[in-house]
Design a protein around this motif. Sequence first.
Motif, PDB file in Angstrom:
ATOM      1  N   VAL A 457       0.865  -1.192   0.000  1.00  0.00           N
ATOM      2  CA  VAL A 457       0.000   0.000   0.000  1.00  0.00           C
ATOM      3  C   VAL A 457       0.891   1.228   0.000  1.00  0.00           C
ATOM      4  O   VAL A 457       1.855   1.310   0.767  1.00  0.00           O
ATOM      5  N   VAL A 458       0.578   2.169  -0.857  1.00  0.00           N
ATOM      6  CA  VAL A 458       1.297   3.446  -0.926  1.00  0.00           C
ATOM      7  C   VAL A 458       0.318   4.570  -0.666  1.00  0.00           C
ATOM      8  O   VAL A 458      -0.786   4.590  -1.231  1.00  0.00           O
ATOM      9  N   THR A 459       0.707   5.489   0.202  1.00  0.00           N
ATOM     10  CA  THR A 459      -0.089   6.699   0.402  1.00  0.00           C
ATOM     11  C   THR A 459       0.830   7.914   0.373  1.00  0.00           C
ATOM     12  O   THR A 459       1.980   7.845   0.795  1.00  0.00           O
ATOM     13  N   THR A 460       0.312   8.999  -0.163  1.00  0.00           N
ATOM     14  CA  THR A 460       0.925  10.309   0.033  1.00  0.00           C
ATOM     15  C   THR A 460      -0.159  11.235   0.543  1.00  0.00           C
ATOM     16  O   THR A 460      -1.344  11.042   0.260  1.00  0.00           O
ATOM     17  N   ALA A 461       0.241  12.230   1.311  1.00  0.00           N
ATOM     18  CA  ALA A 461      -0.755  13.094   1.934  1.00  0.00           C
ATOM     19  C   ALA A 461      -0.110  14.401   2.369  1.00  0.00           C
ATOM     20  O   ALA A 461       1.110  14.572   2.283  1.00  0.00           O
ATOM     21  N   SER A 462      -0.946  15.305   2.827  1.00  0.00           N
ATOM     22  CA  SER A 462      -0.480  16.603   3.333  1.00  0.00           C
ATOM     23  C   SER A 462      -1.031  16.847   4.723  1.00  0.00           C
ATOM     24  O   SER A 462      -1.432  17.957   5.074  1.00  0.00           O
ATOM     25  N   ASN A 463      -1.053  15.778   5.536  1.00  0.00           N
ATOM     26  CA  ASN A 463      -1.559  15.857   6.909  1.00  0.00           C
ATOM     27  C   ASN A 463      -0.450  16.264   7.870  1.00  0.00           C
ATOM     28  O   ASN A 463      -0.074  15.512   8.768  1.00  0.00           O
ATOM     29  N   PHE A 464       0.068  17.468   7.698  1.00  0.00           N
ATOM     30  CA  PHE A 464       1.243  17.878   8.454  1.00  0.00           C
ATOM     31  C   PHE A 464       0.918  18.364   9.861  1.00  0.00           C
ATOM     32  O   PHE A 464       1.821  18.684  10.625  1.00  0.00           O
ATOM     33  N   GLU A 465      -0.353  18.416  10.196  1.00  0.00           N
ATOM     34  CA  GLU A 465      -0.736  18.836  11.544  1.00  0.00           C
ATOM     35  C   GLU A 465      -1.272  17.674  12.373  1.00  0.00           C
ATOM     36  O   GLU A 465      -1.786  17.875  13.463  1.00  0.00           O
ATOM     37  N   SER A 466      -1.184  16.459  11.842  1.00  0.00           N
ATOM     38  CA  SER A 466      -1.676  15.301  12.598  1.00  0.00           C
ATOM     39  C   SER A 466      -0.797  14.097  12.299  1.00  0.00           C
ATOM     40  O   SER A 466       0.061  14.133  11.423  1.00  0.00           O
ATOM     41  N   SER A 467      -1.037  13.020  13.032  1.00  0.00           N
ATOM     42  CA  SER A 467      -0.227  11.820  12.855  1.00  0.00           C
ATOM     43  C   SER A 467      -0.720  11.017  11.659  1.00  0.00           C
ATOM     44  O   SER A 467      -1.835  11.200  11.178  1.00  0.00           O
ATOM     45  N   GLY A 468       0.115  10.105  11.169  1.00  0.00           N
ATOM     46  CA  GLY A 468      -0.248   9.268  10.047  1.00  0.00           C
ATOM     47  C   GLY A 468      -1.396   8.330  10.375  1.00  0.00           C
ATOM     48  O   GLY A 468      -1.590   7.938  11.528  1.00  0.00           O
ATOM     49  N   LYS A 469      -2.163   7.957   9.352  1.00  0.00           N
ATOM     50  CA  LYS A 469      -3.365   7.166   9.580  1.00  0.00           C
ATOM     51  C   LYS A 469      -3.393   5.883   8.763  1.00  0.00           C
ATOM     52  O   LYS A 469      -4.445   5.299   8.542  1.00  0.00           O
ATOM     53  N   VAL A 470      -2.234   5.434   8.308  1.00  0.00           N
ATOM     54  CA  VAL A 470      -2.235   4.241   7.472  1.00  0.00           C
ATOM     55  C   VAL A 470      -2.679   3.010   8.254  1.00  0.00           C
ATOM     56  O   VAL A 470      -3.289   2.092   7.691  1.00  0.00           O
TER      57      VAL A 470
END
Length: 484
Positions: A457-470
């Motif tokens: 699984v690959v994810t990219t995101a711009s959630n720079f104010e919270s923790s990762g959710k994978v």
Amino acid sequence: MAVYVSGYKKLAISLLGACVLLPIAGCAQREGTIVNEKVELASYIGAYQSTGDDAYNFFVVERDNKLYIQNTWGLTEINIQADHSFEIEKWGLKGKIHDFDNGKFQGYTGTVDGVDYDYKRIDVDINDIGFLYQKEGYASNFSQPLGTCDSDSYKLSNLADNSHKPEKIEALIAQIQSKKYAWAEQDSLLIYQDGKLLVEEYFNGYRRQDPHQIQSVSKSLTSLLVGSLVTQGKITDVNTPIVKFLPEYKHWLQDQKATITLANFLDMAAGIEWDEWTLRYTDPNNIRGKEMESDDAVAFTLGLPMNNKPGEVFAYSGGYVSVVGTVISNLSKQETAADYAKHGPLKTLCFNNAYWYKQKDGKTNTAGGGMMRPIDMLKIGQLMLDGGEWQDKQLIDKQWIEDSLDRTVNPFNSLYGYFWWHSDVFVLQSGKTYHYVHASGWGGQEIVIVKELGLVVVTTASNFESSGKVGEMLSQFIIPALIE
């Protein structure tokens, strides 16, 4: 995970005209004069170049009838006020578009901390991603030349025919698209299982060809470069003291430091004093920022005092990765680690639109400066899943891959080894816990390998104010969709 912060203000400036433009129909103002020409979506689209030396180039692009700024940090949807001004509070930016001529705006002026920065439209194809990275000395291109290999060999398979509960993944995609849930800033989601690409979704204006910041996923890519050196016989034992590979730094590797091995650095257990998690990465006193802005990142790191015995205490350190990056350039006889990514065994993966930022000293930011397409990140995951094989060829030493996927490779920390993270996720549907190995970067950048399920699984995101959710994605949606 580590964030790339070098040149932080300059990268902010690159968003000057970038953040709040939407098409309107009406009059445009130029130098105090009302111009009776219709402003359309196409009036904004084009390439813009800084007239000074302190900012990056950017594109204005149209995706799904929306306008976006595309720069070296990715895409940002943009809106415009009636007076052609724009503002983005989180970056402290204010600006105004101007010089409407022959149906197109010719310039932007943006203000940061009271200083104006000007941009002008230039005649460059907005599909030429290299234009964004052409500022000399900032980044290395580790893409393969077009036409020399197949960079887009993945073909999408039907999800319904290759999953037990496709509605689970469809629900996840719908939630991301609605922007009402915690992963509203998700930029891509790719799911690969048993040799088939089941999902390739992009959000927030992104497309397959767009590179995305990968942050600390760069560390795991660096690990594969070490594995490439092992494959080529240039490293025969990672338990060798690192001074052997860094003779130019032997002055800093004396006494107890002379015993620190390459494996100690790969496991984040070199014993050199380091704490980059207590202070925010944007804090000027953060040690990672100081290392990146130093004249020699390796000397900076090795010059710090020892506070633990090598190999025994985990300390997450971008500086350690910088040291390994120099080992890579030394042994590969390439100028930088990024050059080895371009010319070494990994060139077979045929990365496209792949860039790697440098630090102040000119060395590759191996800890967090990578920019890659998610489809190329998937190649890394597939390579790991397949034991280092690529297209029926043993590209990377099989034992290196097995050690990287083995949570016992680091005897003092089962959560991290060889620049890869190890995690577990419980799935209620099966009542079972699944182990996964992942490259993880700040903001939601992930390459996840679930060996037991033949899954990447690959994810990219711009959630720079919270923790990762994978982890939540895996447990609630992805794995339940793929198991009986």
